[in-house]
Design an enzyme around this catalytic site. Structure first.
Site, PDB file in Angstrom:
ATOM      1  CG  HIS A   7      43.627  14.648  33.065  1.00  0.00           C
ATOM      2  ND1 HIS A   7      44.074  14.675  33.849  1.00  0.00           N
ATOM      3  CD2 HIS A   7      43.531  13.452  32.779  1.00  0.00           C
ATOM      4  CE1 HIS A   7      44.486  13.520  35.152  1.00  0.00           C
ATOM      5  NE2 HIS A   7      43.892  12.535  33.900  1.00  0.00           N
ATOM      6  CE  LYS A  13      46.814   9.762  34.115  1.00  0.00           C
ATOM      7  NZ  LYS A  13      45.340   9.562  35.257  1.00  0.00           N
ATOM      8  CD  GLU A  53      43.331  19.101  34.786  1.00  0.00           C
ATOM      9  OE1 GLU A  53      43.843  18.068  34.280  1.00  0.00           O
ATOM     10  OE2 GLU A  53      44.128  20.416  34.847  1.00  0.00           O
TER      11      GLU A  53
END
Length: 255
Positions: free
Chosen positions: A145, A172, A88
């Site tokens: 991510h 997130k 990530e």
């Protein structure tokens, strides 16, 4: 839907304007503390320590000593601790056993205010670390991510919902846009998830194309953005003074 406020020391995520975090990327104790000194002078809301840059991270004594000195230097600025895995976008290859061991050290010694935990780690690892962190009164920022692309809107929302279901205090997601449409997708997904979830959301499109997403969080529902004082930890991060000015310009209470 009203967003739950997550408090890190005196900083409230989910209340008021988006807060600004600045990364520390030092490779050793000297570099970490030197970066911290410069960052403290710039007065960000939160400091993120990227442990995947810290070369001696598997040395428990060195890590603990550095963490204690860092916390002292930050004083009342909350600390977010992150080991970003290589898949990530992280800087170090590390097995899952070592990853868990590092995070257990962080938690058991209360060496952070918040912990970044990746959504796509093994489910048992995620559930155990979420429980341990929250038992220690450490907030969990669960993350995903994608450095290659921007998933479709429904997938972005689905990941944020999954984080919520797994007990994240904050959800997130960061994506890599290939076009303006990708940035619009990220922003639309953020707004939709913000309306649906009580959990505070952090979202951003990386790189130059995505810079608008780093300053527009108050409009679309992202509670935290990442700026720089010195070294960046992801493409597209904006220097702290400029980022602070742009966020203020877009503040809803000025419109």
């Amino acid at each position: 839907m009203a967003t739950t406020v997550v408090k890190l020391k005196q900083v409230e995520l989910g209340s008021g304007r988006p807060k600004i975090a600045v990364p520390i990327t030092g490779e050793n104790q000297v570099e970490v503390l030197a970066q911290a000194t410069a960052i403290v002078q710039a007065k960000p809301d939160i400091v993120e320590w990227r442990l995947d840059y810290f070369q001696n991270i598997l040395n428990v004594d060195d890590y603990r000593e550095t963490a204690i000195k860092l916390i002292e230097r930050l004083n009342d600025i909350p600390l977010l601790t992150t080991f970003r895995t290589e898949k990530e976008g992280g800087e170090m290859t590390l097995g899952i056993t070592d990853y868990v061991s590092i995070y257990q050290q962080v938690i058991s010694n209360h060496l952070t205010d918040a912990l970044d935990l990746e959504l796509f780690l093994p489910k048992t690892v995620v559930s155990e670390l979420v429980a341990a962190a929250q038992d220690a009164d450490i907030a969990v920022i669960m993350s995903s991510h994608d450095f290659q692309k921007t998933p479709v809107k429904e997938e972005i929302i689905s990941r944020l919902e999954k984080m919520d279901q797994l007990g994240a205090d904050v959800a997130k997601i960061a994506v890599m846009p290939q076009s303006g449409s990708d940035v619009a997708t990220l922003l639309a997904a953020t707004a939709a998830a913000h309306e649906k979830l009580k959990t505070p959301i952090i979202s951003m499109a990386m790189g130059k194309l995505g810079k608008v997403s780093r300053i527009s969080g108050e409009v679309f529902g992202s509670v935290l953005t990442f700026g720089t004082v010195g070294s960046a930890s992801a493409p597209g991060q904006i220097e702290l003074p400029a980022l602070r000015r742009e966020i203020a310009q877009l503040a809803l209470d000025k419109m």
